[in-house]
Design a protein around this motif. Structure first.
Motif, short mmCIF file in Angstrom:
data_model
loop_
_atom_site.label_atom_id
_atom_site.label_comp_id
_atom_site.label_asym_id
_atom_site.label_seq_id
_atom_site.Cartn_x
_atom_site.Cartn_y
_atom_site.Cartn_z
N ALA A 216 0.86 -1.19 0.00
CA ALA A 216 0.00 0.00 0.00
C ALA A 216 0.89 1.24 0.00
N ALA A 217 0.53 2.21 -0.82
CA ALA A 217 1.25 3.48 -0.87
C ALA A 217 0.20 4.59 -0.74
N ILE A 218 0.36 5.39 0.30
CA ILE A 218 -0.65 6.41 0.58
C ILE A 218 -0.11 7.79 0.17
N ASN A 219 -0.79 8.39 -0.78
CA ASN A 219 -0.38 9.70 -1.28
C ASN A 219 -0.98 10.78 -0.36
N TYR A 220 -0.11 11.56 0.26
CA TYR A 220 -0.62 12.55 1.22
C TYR A 220 -0.45 13.99 0.72
N ARG A 221 -0.36 14.15 -0.60
CA ARG A 221 -0.13 15.50 -1.16
C ARG A 221 -1.16 16.52 -0.66
N SER A 222 -2.42 16.07 -0.50
CA SER A 222 -3.47 17.01 -0.10
C SER A 222 -3.30 17.51 1.34
N VAL A 223 -2.49 16.84 2.12
CA VAL A 223 -2.34 17.25 3.52
C VAL A 223 -0.88 17.54 3.90
N THR A 224 -0.05 17.88 2.90
CA THR A 224 1.37 18.13 3.23
C THR A 224 1.53 19.27 4.23
N LYS A 225 0.66 20.28 4.15
CA LYS A 225 0.78 21.42 5.08
C LYS A 225 0.46 20.97 6.51
N VAL A 226 -0.52 20.09 6.64
CA VAL A 226 -0.88 19.58 7.98
C VAL A 226 0.31 18.80 8.55
N ARG A 227 0.91 17.97 7.69
CA ARG A 227 2.07 17.20 8.14
C ARG A 227 3.21 18.14 8.55
N ASP A 228 3.42 19.21 7.78
CA ASP A 228 4.46 20.19 8.11
C ASP A 228 4.19 20.84 9.48
N HIS A 229 2.91 21.16 9.75
CA HIS A 229 2.58 21.77 11.05
C HIS A 229 2.90 20.82 12.19
N ALA A 230 2.55 19.55 12.00
CA ALA A 230 2.83 18.55 13.04
C ALA A 230 4.33 18.40 13.22
N SER A 231 5.05 18.41 12.10
CA SER A 231 6.50 18.27 12.15
C SER A 231 7.12 19.43 12.94
N ALA A 232 6.59 20.64 12.73
CA ALA A 232 7.12 21.82 13.43
C ALA A 232 6.93 21.72 14.94
N CYS A 233 5.97 20.92 15.39
CA CYS A 233 5.77 20.73 16.84
C CYS A 233 6.98 20.04 17.47
N HIS A 234 7.64 19.17 16.70
CA HIS A 234 8.77 18.39 17.23
C HIS A 234 10.08 19.19 17.08
N ILE A 235 10.08 20.38 17.67
CA ILE A 235 11.24 21.27 17.55
C ILE A 235 12.51 20.59 18.07
N SER A 236 12.40 19.90 19.21
CA SER A 236 13.60 19.32 19.83
C SER A 236 14.22 18.23 18.96
N GLN A 237 13.45 17.68 18.02
CA GLN A 237 13.98 16.62 17.16
C GLN A 237 14.23 17.13 15.74
N GLY A 238 14.34 18.44 15.61
CA GLY A 238 14.69 19.03 14.32
C GLY A 238 13.52 19.17 13.36
N GLY A 239 12.29 19.00 13.86
CA GLY A 239 11.13 19.00 12.97
C GLY A 239 10.75 20.35 12.39
N ALA A 240 11.32 21.43 12.95
CA ALA A 240 10.94 22.75 12.46
C ALA A 240 11.65 23.09 11.15
#
Ligand SMILES: [Zn+2]
Length: 279
Positions: A216-240
Motif C-alpha cells: 500500500a502506498a498512501i499519497n498525502y499530497r493534499s495534507v502536506t501542510k498539515v504534516r508540516d505543522h505537526a513536524s514543526a511541533c517536534h522542535i527538539s527533534q529538528g522537525g521545524a
C-alpha cells in the motif's frame, strides 16, 4: 458505512509524524478516528539545553511536542504506555531497567491488546520487522503490536473486555524512493550514507539492501501542510526545519509505504487505501 477507526502503535513521540504523519493526517481529514499508542516517553532523544526550560525532563518536553503534533494531525486520542526510551543499539540507555526493550514482551502485548479491544480499530499500523531503521524500540513495538493484533481476537486471551478482531495489519516501511534519494544526496554532498541522521547512527546503505514488499502506498499530497505543522511541533527533534531530501520527496513523491501483514495480500498489487474493502 460504520465509523472507521485506525490505531497506530509506534515507539516514540515523533514517529507518528516523521514516519506516517501524512497517512494519519489524510485519514483524519476523511473523518476516520485515529488513535495512537506510543510505547515510550522518548527519554533518550537528545536536544539543545535551552529547549528544556519549563520542563522537568526530556520525556516531558517530548510528550508536550507529541500532544501538539496530535492536535495538528487531528488525532482522536494518544495512549502512552510509559516505558523508557531504550536508545539506539549499543548505547547506555539500553541497560536502563525501565527501558522498553527490557520489559517482558507479553506485558507490552497485553497492554496493546487491551487497547485494541477498547478502541476497536478496523486497521492497525505498526513499525516493520526491522523497525524502519533498526531502532530497538521500533523492533520491540513491532513485535508486541503484531502479537497484540492476534491476541485481541483470541478468546483464550483473558482481559476484562470481550474479544475484538481488527481486519487489517500494516507495517510501515521507509519508502524506497526516499532511501535511494537520501543515499544519492549524501554522496553528492560528500557524506557517508552509512552515517545518516542527527547522531550519524543510521546506516542507510544497509536499509536499501532490505527488500520488503510494498502493498500500500498512501499519497498525502493534499495534507502536506498539515504534516508540516505537526513536524514543526517536534522542535527538539529538528522537525521545524526540513532536510533537502524531505523537501524533494514532498514535491516528487509524497507517499508513505506499507507492507500488509494481515490478511495475506494479493502479490503485485499496490493499494492506495488502507481501508480498501472495509465497509
Ligand atoms: Zn522512533
Amino acid at each position: 458505512m460504520t465509523e472507521h477507526t485506525l490505531l497506530a502503535v509506534l515507539a516514540h513521540p515523533d514517529d507518528e509524524t516523521f514516519g506516517i504523519g501524512g497517512t494519519l493526517a489524510l485519514y483524519a481529514s476523511k473523518g476516520v478516528a485515529i488513535h495512537l499508542v506510543c510505547t515510550t516517553n522518548g527519554d533518550a532523544g537528545d536536544m539543545p539545553a535551552g529547549l528544556l526550560e519549563g520542563f522537568k525532563s526530556i520525556a516531558e518536553r517530548r510528550q508536550h511536542e507529541l500532544h501538539c503534533a496530535a492536535e495538528a494531525l487531528g488525532l482522536a486520542g494518544v495512549h502512552l504506555l510509559g516505558y523508557r526510551d531504550s536508545g539506539m543499539a549499543g548505547t547506555p540507555d539500553n541497560l536502563h531497567p525501565g527501558a522498553l526493550i527490557n520489559a517482558p514482551l507479553d506485558e507490552v502485548t497485553r497492554k496493546i491488546a487491551h487497547l485494541i479491544r477498547q478502541l476497536q480499530p478496523q486497521v492497525v499500523i505498526t513499525h516493520d520487522p526491522i523497525g524502519g531503521y533498526k531502532h530497538p524500540d521500533h523492533i520491540t513495538t513491532h513485535q508486541a503490536a503484531t502479537a497484540a493484533f492476534f491476541a485481541a481476537s483470541d478468546p483464550q486471551f483473558v482481559d476484562e473486555l470481550p474479544p475484538f478482531a481488527p481486519q487489517k495489519l500494516f507495517f510501515h516501511s521507509i519508502s524506497k524512493t526516499y532511501l535511494r534519494l537520501s543515499v544519492q544526496l549524501m554522496r553528492i554532498i560528500g557524506r557517508d550514507p552509512r552515517k545518516y541522521g542527527r547522531n550519524h547512527d543510521i546506516d542507510l546503505l544497509s536499509l536499501t539492501e532490505i527488500n520488503f514488499p510494498t502493498h500500500a502506498a498512501i499519497n498525502y499530497r493534499s495534507v502536506t501542510k498539515v504534516r508540516d505543522h505537526a513536524s514543526a511541533c517536534h522542535i527538539s527533534q529538528g522537525g521545524a526545519t526540513q532536510s533537502l531530501n524531505r523537501k524533494l520527496m514532498k514535491w516528487l513523491s509524497p507517499k508513505e509505504t506499507f507492507m500488509q501483514a494481515y490478511p495475506t495480500p494479493q502479490e503485485g498489487k499496490i493499494s492506495t487505501d488502507l481501508f480498501e474493502n472495509i465497509p
